[in-house]
Design an enzyme around this catalytic site. Structure first.
Site, PDB file in Angstrom:
ATOM      1  NE  ARG A  52      -5.131   5.723  -1.793  1.00 15.43           N
ATOM      2  CZ  ARG A  52      -4.405   6.731  -2.201  1.00 15.43           C
ATOM      3  NH1 ARG A  52      -4.898   7.601  -3.092  1.00 15.43           N
ATOM      4  NH2 ARG A  52      -3.189   6.935  -1.757  1.00 15.43           N
ATOM      5  N   GLY A  53      -6.026   7.586   1.147  1.00 15.57           N
ATOM      6  CA  GLY A  53      -5.184   8.783   1.242  1.00 15.57           C
ATOM      7  C   GLY A  53      -5.684   9.585   2.430  1.00 15.57           C
ATOM      8  CB  ALA A  54      -3.870  11.000   5.338  1.00 18.66           C
ATOM      9  CD  GLN A  99      -1.885   1.956  -2.332  1.00 21.16           C
ATOM     10  OE1 GLN A  99      -0.988   1.192  -2.678  1.00 21.16           O
ATOM     11  NE2 GLN A  99      -2.456   1.849  -1.154  1.00 21.16           N
ATOM     12  CG  ASP A 159      -1.109   7.800   5.710  1.00 20.82           C
ATOM     13  OD1 ASP A 159      -0.168   7.569   4.919  1.00 20.82           O
ATOM     14  OD2 ASP A 159      -2.313   7.750   5.387  1.00 20.82           O
ATOM     15  CG  ASN A 181       3.598   8.155   3.307  1.00 18.81           C
ATOM     16  OD1 ASN A 181       2.436   8.576   3.251  1.00 18.81           O
ATOM     17  ND2 ASN A 181       4.325   7.978   2.219  1.00 18.81           N
ATOM     18  CE  LYS A 182      -0.054   2.527   1.496  1.00 20.03           C
ATOM     19  NZ  LYS A 182      -0.936   1.651   2.321  1.00 20.03           N
TER      20      LYS A 182
HETATM   21  O1  MRU Z   1      -3.257   3.057   2.229  1.00 19.83           O
HETATM   22  P1  MRU Z   1      -3.411   4.374   1.549  1.00 19.83           P
HETATM   23  O2  MRU Z   1      -3.478   4.281   0.056  1.00 19.83           O
HETATM   24  O3  MRU Z   1      -4.561   5.178   2.137  1.00 19.83           O
HETATM   25  O4  MRU Z   1      -2.075   5.150   1.907  1.00 19.83           O
HETATM   26  C1  MRU Z   1      -1.883   6.445   1.423  1.00 19.83           C
HETATM   27  C2  MRU Z   1      -0.577   7.026   1.768  1.00 19.83           C
HETATM   28  O5  MRU Z   1       0.234   6.444   2.424  1.00 19.83           O
HETATM   29  C3  MRU Z   1      -0.354   8.450   1.337  1.00 19.83           C
HETATM   30  O6  MRU Z   1       0.985   8.679   1.070  1.00 19.83           O
HETATM   31  C4  MRU Z   1      -0.796   9.373   2.468  1.00 19.83           C
HETATM   32  O7  MRU Z   1      -2.113   9.086   2.864  1.00 19.83           O
HETATM   33  C5  MRU Z   1      -0.710  10.815   2.106  1.00 19.83           C
HETATM   34  S1  MRU Z   1      -1.958  11.240   0.933  1.00 19.83           S
HETATM   35  C6  MRU Z   1      -1.865  12.914   0.666  1.00 19.83           C
END
Ligand code: MRU
Length: 336
Positions: free
Chosen positions: A44-46, A186, A227, A237-238
């Site tokens: 996970r994470g963009a 997270q 994201d 973002n989250k």
């Molecule tokens: O749902 P997730 O854990 O994939 O969400 C991640 C986030 O919101 C991060 O802040 C975002 O992807 C940036 S990661 C460099």
């Protein structure tokens, strides 16, 4: 720390659902379980999702090369991967970058090289963001972050945590406050884990403590990941990022997001067009098998929210720090 490895035609993902208590690496030779790993947030994470999707297309090429209907199979693999999670644009960016290769008939060797390049470039962009972002961090900084935008969420080093890492290396970081980040934690499970592993001072707080912490003057700046950013600087973002941005504005605390240019979606004029993933009610109704809400209650569980650009003090990219007006600055990012 890293979450993605590729060797001998096999993709390895560190299972992020098991952290921080267990470090379990999973191996993949088929694109379909990689799509499932993205959906279930093993990865996970963009930017990390983008890297995993690129490797998954290379795995698909291994499966289908030499077949007469190669392009049709590859298009189907792309659709399956694109269906995994909707919000982070890096997934679609990576699939688009791989597409002309297989459409031109390139096979697995070429696609593997392209996926490795995407992975390595992402890590390099994080390093560059770290350097640019660290210049914004004051001495003895107490930094608040939300969710995980670290090495685990990227090709390596991290976006928001890349800034933290670079600032720490310069001796500027007194404390990093990690929002735990409900519902999937997270911030607690991944960000606090990454920071403590690197010896960076970290304090874990629940999401509802950020306002009190700011009111007591204990936060000097906020740095978060992203994201998907629209052409005017509005960004997803989250879930909870928006609340932190409003709190930071109220307390006059600089609020930054750090992102590679692959996270900018110039096709969207503003944040209203960003598709927000809705996830299972189970994530809110229970935690790790323990029921935390009454059966039958309705649940709202968006995985992301959109922060309007006017709450942002600056955008940290691999090409430098962008300041308002963000629409012109973001357009310039792609002209350089
Ligand atoms: O749902 P997730 O854990 O994939 O969400 C991640 C986030 O919101 C991060 O802040 C975002 O992807 C940036 S990661 C460099």
């Amino acid at each position: 720390m890293e979450a993605i490895r590729f060797s001998q035609n096999t993709l390895y993902l560190l299972d992020q659902t098991r952290l921080p208590t267990e470090e379990v690496w999973r191996s993949y030779r088929d694109y379909r379980p990689v799509a499932e790993a993205i959906r279930t947030m093993v990865v996970r994470g963009a930017p990390a999702i983008g890297c995993a999707a690129a490797y998954a297309m290379a795995l698909a090429a291994m499966e289908f090369e030499g077949k007469p209907d190669y392009a049709e199979h590859m298009a189907q693999a792309e659709r399956v991967l694109a269906d995994s999670r909707p919000t982070a644009v890096n997934l679609f960016w990576a699939l688009e970058r791989m597409r002309p290769l297989w459409q031109a008939g390139a096979g697995s060797e070429r696609l593997c090289r392209a996926a490795v390049a995407i992975h390595q470039e992402d890590a390099a962009m994080c390093r560059a963001m770290g350097e640019y972002g660290a210049a914004l961090i004051p001495d003895h900084a107490r930094i608040l972050t939300h969710c995980n935008a670290g090495a685990l969420a990227t090709g390596g080093y991290g976006t928001a945590l890349g800034v933290v890492r670079a600032a720490f290396a310069q001796g500027k970081v007194e404390m990093v406050y990690c929002d735990e980040t409900r519902p999937l934690l997270q911030g607690a499970r991944l960000t606090a884990y990454e920071l403590t592993a690197d010896g960076i001072p970290a304090t874990l707080i629940t999401d509802n403590m950020a306002g009190a912490l700011m009111a007591q003057g204990k936060v000097d700046c906020v740095v978060v990941g992203c994201d998907r950013m629209a052409a005017n600087g509005d960004f997803a973002n989250k879930i909870g990022t928006y609340s932190v941005a409003v709190l930071a504005k109220h307390h006059n605390i600089p609020f930054y997001t750090a992102l590679p240019s692959s996270t900018v979606d110039v096709s969207l004029p503003d944040g209203s067009g960003i598709v927000i993933e809705q996830r299972s009610p189970e994530e809110v109704l229970s935690f790790q098998g323990v029921q935390t809400g009454p059966a039958g209650v309705q649940v709202w569980n968006p995985a992301f929210d959109v922060t309007p650009h006017d709450l942002l003090s600056g955008i940290i990219t691999e090409k430098g720090v962008l300041r308002p007006p963000f629409d012109a600055a973001l357009a310039g990012l792609f002209e350089q």
